[in-house]
Design a protein around this motif. Structure first.
Motif, PDB file in Angstrom:
ATOM      1  N   THR A   8     -56.652  40.381 -65.314  1.00  0.00           N
ATOM      2  CA  THR A   8     -57.549  40.014 -66.404  1.00  0.00           C
ATOM      3  C   THR A   8     -57.372  41.032 -67.525  1.00  0.00           C
ATOM      4  N   GLY A   9     -57.502  40.551 -68.760  1.00  0.00           N
ATOM      5  CA  GLY A   9     -57.335  41.440 -69.914  1.00  0.00           C
ATOM      6  C   GLY A   9     -56.786  40.675 -71.100  1.00  0.00           C
ATOM      7  N   GLU A  10     -56.081  41.382 -71.943  1.00  0.00           N
ATOM      8  CA  GLU A  10     -55.453  40.733 -73.089  1.00  0.00           C
ATOM      9  C   GLU A  10     -54.452  39.681 -72.603  1.00  0.00           C
ATOM     10  N   PRO A  11     -54.322  38.564 -73.323  1.00  0.00           N
ATOM     11  CA  PRO A  11     -53.370  37.527 -72.903  1.00  0.00           C
ATOM     12  C   PRO A  11     -51.969  38.101 -72.666  1.00  0.00           C
ATOM     13  N   LEU A  12     -51.366  37.658 -71.567  1.00  0.00           N
ATOM     14  CA  LEU A  12     -50.111  38.236 -71.089  1.00  0.00           C
ATOM     15  C   LEU A  12     -49.247  37.132 -70.495  1.00  0.00           C
ATOM     16  N   GLN A  13     -47.935  37.274 -70.642  1.00  0.00           N
ATOM     17  CA  GLN A  13     -47.025  36.417 -69.881  1.00  0.00           C
ATOM     18  C   GLN A  13     -47.124  36.801 -68.410  1.00  0.00           C
ATOM     19  N   PRO A  14     -47.560  35.905 -67.529  1.00  0.00           N
ATOM     20  CA  PRO A  14     -47.709  36.269 -66.118  1.00  0.00           C
ATOM     21  C   PRO A  14     -46.432  36.792 -65.476  1.00  0.00           C
ATOM     22  N   ALA A  15     -45.276  36.383 -65.989  1.00  0.00           N
ATOM     23  CA  ALA A  15     -44.015  36.855 -65.417  1.00  0.00           C
ATOM     24  C   ALA A  15     -43.909  38.377 -65.429  1.00  0.00           C
ATOM     25  N   ALA A  16     -44.614  39.031 -66.334  1.00  0.00           N
ATOM     26  CA  ALA A  16     -44.553  40.494 -66.398  1.00  0.00           C
ATOM     27  C   ALA A  16     -44.978  41.137 -65.089  1.00  0.00           C
ATOM     28  N   LEU A  17     -45.884  40.473 -64.360  1.00  0.00           N
ATOM     29  CA  LEU A  17     -46.362  41.005 -63.086  1.00  0.00           C
ATOM     30  C   LEU A  17     -45.829  40.218 -61.896  1.00  0.00           C
ATOM     31  N   ILE A  18     -45.684  38.914 -62.064  1.00  0.00           N
ATOM     32  CA  ILE A  18     -45.248  38.070 -60.956  1.00  0.00           C
ATOM     33  C   ILE A  18     -43.765  38.259 -60.656  1.00  0.00           C
ATOM     34  N   LEU A  19     -42.971  38.495 -61.713  1.00  0.00           N
ATOM     35  CA  LEU A  19     -41.516  38.569 -61.547  1.00  0.00           C
ATOM     36  C   LEU A  19     -40.925  39.940 -61.868  1.00  0.00           C
ATOM     37  N   ASP A  20     -41.421  40.592 -62.919  1.00  0.00           N
ATOM     38  CA  ASP A  20     -40.695  41.707 -63.510  1.00  0.00           C
ATOM     39  C   ASP A  20     -41.141  43.098 -63.067  1.00  0.00           C
ATOM     40  N   ALA A  21     -42.293  43.214 -62.432  1.00  0.00           N
ATOM     41  CA  ALA A  21     -42.757  44.533 -61.981  1.00  0.00           C
ATOM     42  C   ALA A  21     -41.839  45.060 -60.880  1.00  0.00           C
ATOM     43  N   GLY A  43     -44.654  29.437 -48.858  1.00  0.00           N
ATOM     44  CA  GLY A  43     -45.271  28.843 -50.030  1.00  0.00           C
ATOM     45  C   GLY A  43     -45.932  29.867 -50.917  1.00  0.00           C
ATOM     46  N   PHE A  44     -46.350  29.408 -52.088  1.00  0.00           N
ATOM     47  CA  PHE A  44     -46.996  30.295 -53.049  1.00  0.00           C
ATOM     48  C   PHE A  44     -47.897  29.460 -53.949  1.00  0.00           C
ATOM     49  N   GLY A  45     -48.697  30.166 -54.728  1.00  0.00           N
ATOM     50  CA  GLY A  45     -49.523  29.498 -55.721  1.00  0.00           C
ATOM     51  C   GLY A  45     -49.717  30.381 -56.930  1.00  0.00           C
ATOM     52  N   PHE A  46     -49.935  29.736 -58.061  1.00  0.00           N
ATOM     53  CA  PHE A  46     -50.122  30.421 -59.336  1.00  0.00           C
ATOM     54  C   PHE A  46     -51.213  29.656 -60.081  1.00  0.00           C
ATOM     55  N   GLY A  47     -52.303  30.322 -60.391  1.00  0.00           N
ATOM     56  CA  GLY A  47     -53.390  29.701 -61.135  1.00  0.00           C
ATOM     57  C   GLY A  47     -53.697  30.512 -62.377  1.00  0.00           C
ATOM     58  N   TRP A  48     -53.907  29.827 -63.516  1.00  0.00           N
ATOM     59  CA  TRP A  48     -54.126  30.573 -64.749  1.00  0.00           C
ATOM     60  C   TRP A  48     -55.116  29.857 -65.660  1.00  0.00           C
ATOM     61  N   GLN A  75     -37.422  27.928 -59.100  1.00  0.00           N
ATOM     62  CA  GLN A  75     -37.121  28.085 -60.514  1.00  0.00           C
ATOM     63  C   GLN A  75     -38.301  27.689 -61.389  1.00  0.00           C
ATOM     64  N   ASN A  76     -39.111  26.743 -60.930  1.00  0.00           N
ATOM     65  CA  ASN A  76     -40.269  26.315 -61.723  1.00  0.00           C
ATOM     66  C   ASN A  76     -41.271  27.449 -61.918  1.00  0.00           C
ATOM     67  N   LEU A  77     -41.452  28.290 -60.895  1.00  0.00           N
ATOM     68  CA  LEU A  77     -42.345  29.439 -61.043  1.00  0.00           C
ATOM     69  C   LEU A  77     -41.833  30.361 -62.146  1.00  0.00           C
ATOM     70  N   ARG A  78     -40.549  30.572 -62.195  1.00  0.00           N
ATOM     71  CA  ARG A  78     -39.964  31.434 -63.230  1.00  0.00           C
ATOM     72  C   ARG A  78     -40.166  30.828 -64.619  1.00  0.00           C
ATOM     73  N   GLU A  79     -39.966  29.526 -64.711  1.00  0.00           N
ATOM     74  CA  GLU A  79     -40.124  28.860 -66.008  1.00  0.00           C
ATOM     75  C   GLU A  79     -41.576  28.913 -66.482  1.00  0.00           C
ATOM     76  N   ILE A  80     -42.504  28.539 -65.605  1.00  0.00           N
ATOM     77  CA  ILE A  80     -43.907  28.450 -66.007  1.00  0.00           C
ATOM     78  C   ILE A  80     -44.482  29.826 -66.306  1.00  0.00           C
ATOM     79  N   SER A  81     -44.178  30.818 -65.482  1.00  0.00           N
ATOM     80  CA  SER A  81     -44.771  32.142 -65.667  1.00  0.00           C
ATOM     81  C   SER A  81     -44.254  32.845 -66.914  1.00  0.00           C
ATOM     82  N   ARG A  82     -43.129  32.366 -67.466  1.00  0.00           N
ATOM     83  CA  ARG A  82     -42.650  32.902 -68.742  1.00  0.00           C
ATOM     84  C   ARG A  82     -43.082  32.042 -69.922  1.00  0.00           C
ATOM     85  N   ALA A  83     -43.422  30.784 -69.653  1.00  0.00           N
ATOM     86  CA  ALA A  83     -43.766  29.870 -70.739  1.00  0.00           C
ATOM     87  C   ALA A  83     -45.218  29.974 -71.171  1.00  0.00           C
ATOM     88  N   VAL A  84     -46.108  30.342 -70.231  1.00  0.00           N
ATOM     89  CA  VAL A  84     -47.535  30.386 -70.563  1.00  0.00           C
ATOM     90  C   VAL A  84     -47.958  31.816 -70.881  1.00  0.00           C
TER      91      VAL A  84
END
Length: 281
Positions: A8-21, A43-48, A75-84
């Motif tokens: 939670t905080g300032e709007p962020l591309q989720p990929a910064a934490l889900i993929l890139d950390a 399996g996994f889930g991503f809610g935003w 690949q869809n997780l990578r696309e969505i977490s960088r797109a939103v």
């Protein structure tokens, strides 16, 4: 059992934490040193939540993407977490503890403006599943689509007043689980860490009947981290109000992630972070 992250905080591309950390959620799915299971590939889930409209008068409604694919292979997780871009999001990777691997059993679970996820288990859930499911409000019962203990626990909390008192409702739901478990001869019915949000506030719980819960960490405030690590270029991605609660630290830098104490609820809202005692084990 599983691993999860909530931001939670300032709007962020989720990929910064889900993929890139350094130790991202996807990395945890493949190798979780502090987890009950090293690999979380069931399996996994991503809610935003979307960025709030300045004129909005209703709570933000979250979107959810869930899959039975391993998180590292989707690949869809990578696309969505960088797109939103989102000011509050959940990510969860699953290691199935009994309920089958199916999309409706992947976290997070959603109801109206609420998101809910869990790392852990209700011990011997099969012994008390019927009793707990029948304690769910009849209007909510048809909404349960999967077979997991987490989904039942979420709907119990909704039944017991989550919308009005999240801490009290989650506590009452856990006490209902413990009461049913003890009656069935289960010594330690409840185990795990929980996250729940209404889109404005995030509540993260660390609790188990045994007093030996799954790991949970909270990030230090960003201005403090910048002072400790002035040359860390990656910190430029995060605003001063960025906060993360996660099953395991996302990097190896000392002081960046602080362990949430046992039997504690961490509350993260626009005013900042605080924690308070939650249910004596």
């Amino acid at each position: 059992m599983c691993r999860w992250l909530a931001y939670t905080g300032e709007p962020l591309q989720p990929a910064a934490l889900i993929l890139d950390a350094q130790h991202s959620v996807v990395a945890m799915a493949q190798n979780s040193p502090l987890g009950a299971e090293t690999v979380n590939g069931d399996g996994f889930g991503f809610g935003w939540y979307p960025v709030a409209d300045a004129d909005a008068v209703v709570p933000r409604h979250p979107s959810v993407f869930r899959s039975i694919e391993p998180a590292w292979n989707d690949q869809n997780l990578r696309e969505i977490s960088r797109a939103v871009v989102s000011p509050l999001f959940f990510a969860h990777v699953r290691a199935a503890a009994g309920p089958p691997i199916q999309q409706t059993n992947c976290h997070p679970f959603r109801h109206d403006n609420w998101l809910f996820m869990h790392n852990g288990a209700i011990s011997h859930f099969g012994l008390i599943k019927r009793e707990l499911a029948l304690a769910v409000d009849p209007s909510l019962y048809p909404l349960m689509q999967g077979t997991t203990d987490t989904e039942v626990l979420f709907h119990l909390a909704l039944t017991l007043g989550l919308a009005d008192d999240p801490i009290g409702a989650v506590g009452a739901a856990i006490r209902r689980v413990e009461g049913a478990g003890h009656a069935a001869g289960v010594q330690f019915p409840m185990q795990g860490t929980l996250a729940v949000s209404d889109g404005e506030t995030l509540w993260a719980f660390r609790y188990s009947s045994q007093g030996r819960s799954r790991s949970l960490f909270h990030s230090a405030d960003v201005p403090t981290i910048r002072t400790m690590y002035p040359d860390a270029d990656r910190l430029s991605l995060f605003g001063d109000h960025a906060q993360v609660v996660v099953s395991e630290p996302l990097n190896d830098l000392p002081g960046v992630f602080l362990e949430v104490p046992e039997s504690t609820v961490a509350v993260l809202d626009p005013e900042g972070y605080h924690h308070e005692a939650f249910l004596d084990a």
